[in-house]
Design a protein around this motif. Structure first.
Motif, PDB file in Angstrom:
ATOM      1  N   ASP A   3     -14.495  -0.197   6.507  1.00 61.86           N
ATOM      2  CA  ASP A   3     -15.395  -0.510   5.399  1.00 61.86           C
ATOM      3  C   ASP A   3     -14.629  -1.275   4.314  1.00 61.86           C
ATOM      4  N   GLY A   4     -15.030  -2.510   4.062  1.00 64.14           N
ATOM      5  CA  GLY A   4     -14.374  -3.324   3.045  1.00 64.14           C
ATOM      6  C   GLY A   4     -13.019  -3.855   3.447  1.00 64.14           C
ATOM      7  N   PHE A   5     -12.667  -3.733   4.722  1.00 65.04           N
ATOM      8  CA  PHE A   5     -11.331  -4.094   5.194  1.00 65.04           C
ATOM      9  C   PHE A   5     -10.985  -5.554   4.895  1.00 65.04           C
ATOM     10  N   LEU A   6     -11.852  -6.480   5.268  1.00 66.94           N
ATOM     11  CA  LEU A   6     -11.522  -7.904   5.138  1.00 66.94           C
ATOM     12  C   LEU A   6     -11.393  -8.329   3.680  1.00 66.94           C
ATOM     13  N   THR A   7     -12.219  -7.754   2.811  1.00 71.71           N
ATOM     14  CA  THR A   7     -12.115  -8.068   1.382  1.00 71.71           C
ATOM     15  C   THR A   7     -10.783  -7.579   0.829  1.00 71.71           C
ATOM     16  N   LYS A   8     -10.390  -6.376   1.213  1.00 75.97           N
ATOM     17  CA  LYS A   8      -9.122  -5.818   0.746  1.00 75.97           C
ATOM     18  C   LYS A   8      -7.940  -6.644   1.252  1.00 75.97           C
ATOM     19  N   VAL A   9      -8.004  -7.072   2.505  1.00 74.50           N
ATOM     20  CA  VAL A   9      -6.924  -7.884   3.066  1.00 74.50           C
ATOM     21  C   VAL A   9      -6.814  -9.211   2.309  1.00 74.50           C
ATOM     22  N   SER A  32      -3.792 -12.743  -1.031  1.00 76.96           N
ATOM     23  CA  SER A  32      -3.816 -13.686  -2.161  1.00 76.96           C
ATOM     24  C   SER A  32      -2.794 -13.324  -3.227  1.00 76.96           C
ATOM     25  N   SER A  33      -2.520 -12.023  -3.375  1.00 83.08           N
ATOM     26  CA  SER A  33      -1.577 -11.577  -4.402  1.00 83.08           C
ATOM     27  C   SER A  33      -0.161 -11.406  -3.859  1.00 83.08           C
ATOM     28  N   GLY A  34       0.032 -11.719  -2.563  1.00 86.48           N
ATOM     29  CA  GLY A  34       1.354 -11.627  -1.979  1.00 86.48           C
ATOM     30  C   GLY A  34       1.767 -10.242  -1.551  1.00 86.48           C
ATOM     31  N   THR A  35       0.815  -9.322  -1.443  1.00 87.09           N
ATOM     32  CA  THR A  35       1.134  -7.941  -1.057  1.00 87.09           C
ATOM     33  C   THR A  35       0.440  -7.538   0.243  1.00 87.09           C
ATOM     34  N   GLY A  36      -0.052  -8.501   0.979  1.00 86.84           N
ATOM     35  CA  GLY A  36      -0.828  -8.195   2.176  1.00 86.84           C
ATOM     36  C   GLY A  36       0.021  -7.950   3.405  1.00 86.84           C
ATOM     37  N   PRO A  37      -0.611  -7.648   4.522  1.00 86.70           N
ATOM     38  CA  PRO A  37       0.097  -7.445   5.786  1.00 86.70           C
ATOM     39  C   PRO A  37       0.608  -8.776   6.333  1.00 86.70           C
ATOM     40  N   ASP A  38       1.504  -8.697   7.302  1.00 89.54           N
ATOM     41  CA  ASP A  38       1.986  -9.912   7.957  1.00 89.54           C
ATOM     42  C   ASP A  38       1.024 -10.364   9.057  1.00 89.54           C
TER      43      ASP A  38
END
Length: 297
Positions: A12-18, A23-29
């Motif tokens: 739920d909301g996964f793609l928005t959170k990713v 965008s902020s440089g804190t995402g997964p690889d």
């Protein structure tokens, strides 16, 4: 020398959170998702063209269609490397169907006839789409419709024929013989297992979640529009690698290559009741036996 950490996240909301994290440089690889998800990262330069680091010949290992989807972006980069392919299947309760002398429908007109008979006998919906979006898309494209006219920037799906298809489904929902949303869980596999639904069109990946108890489960191809085009969607999930530093990007792509080697790609497909998009995986005897024993595939 590469350590990979897999973290499970709520869908739920996964793609928005990713997207926010990347965008902020804190995402997964790396994430696994559709090529359409990769497209939103391309204009901002947030996703890696994996062909820069890939040592194997990806194009030669997949079909022309899968490769076209993998590079179908602005600039043509390899932003989506396929990991599995699923598609919609007509699942049905064969015990219920047999009691009423019904066969798996081959057209949407037959779907309506079957659904009405089921509803009259069992007082439950006879049919549903697990993904209403994909169901409507299927009705549109099987009938020869189109999405948009890019040159003139106008929609082309609001035709009398497609509106009639939507109204056809809405009528069935209102009268009770078509299901609109699951009542016992997030997917219609739950309703089928609870005998609250007699048939639905859903992903091959739903097969492991179907348990009809003493009733017999069966599967058939997606119904078609009479006189229309033989069209069904393919749902190809891909590995997307996000930009970071060169060392991390190289490591991520190396892992993607390892994950999609013939043996691993086959094992992944088997675990998800999916097809492997790789021709060398498809030649493995273990994979052939898996597909032969899977009623959905």
């Amino acid at each position: 020398g590469i350590k990979v950490v897999a973290e499970s996240q709520p869908y739920d909301g996964f793609l928005t959170k990713v997207y926010e994290a990347v965008s902020s440089g804190t995402g997964p690889d790396i994430i696994f998702d559709y090529a359409s998800s990769a497209a939103q990262y391309v204009p901002e330069g947030l996703i890696v063209d994996q062909s820069k680091y890939m040592e194997s010949d990806y194009q030669s290992r997949v079909s022309e269609g899968v490769y076209a989807e993998s590079v179908g972006f602005e600039g043509g980069g390899l932003y989506a490397v396929a990991v599995q392919s699923t598609g919609p299947i007509f699942f049905y309760n064969k015990t219920m169907f047999d009691k009423l002398g019904l066969a798996a429908p081959k057209t949407w007109d037959e779907v309506e006839t079957v659904a009405k008979a089921i509803y009259a006998e069992y007082d439950i919906p006879g049919f549903a789409f697990d993904s209403l979006t994909d169901g409507m898309q299927t009705l549109l494209l099987q009938a020869g419709g189109e999405y948009v006219d890019l040159e003139n920037k106008v929609v082309k799906f609001n035709t009398p024929e497609f509106i009639a298809s939507v109204e056809w489904f809405a009528k069935g929902v209102k009268e009770g013989y078509f299901g609109l949303a699951p009542t016992t869980g997030n997917y219609f596999s739950n309703d089928m297992s609870a005998r609250q639904l007699a048939s639905y069109v859903g992903s091959t990946a739903g097969l492991p979640y179907l348990n009809l108890g003493d009733d017999e489960l069966a599967a058939a191809p997606m119904p078609l529009t009479a006189g229309g085009t033989n069209w069904v969607p393919a749902w190809n999930r891909s590995a997307l690698v996000f930009t970071s530093d060169e060392e991390t990007e190289k490591a991520a792509v190396k892992f993607v290559e390892y994950f999609t080697n013939p043996e691993n790609a086959a094992r992944w497909a088997e675990s998800l009741s999916a097809f492997s998009p790789y021709t060398d995986s498809q030649e493995l005897e273990s994979y052939k036996e898996f597909v032969a024993g899977n009623i959905a595939l």
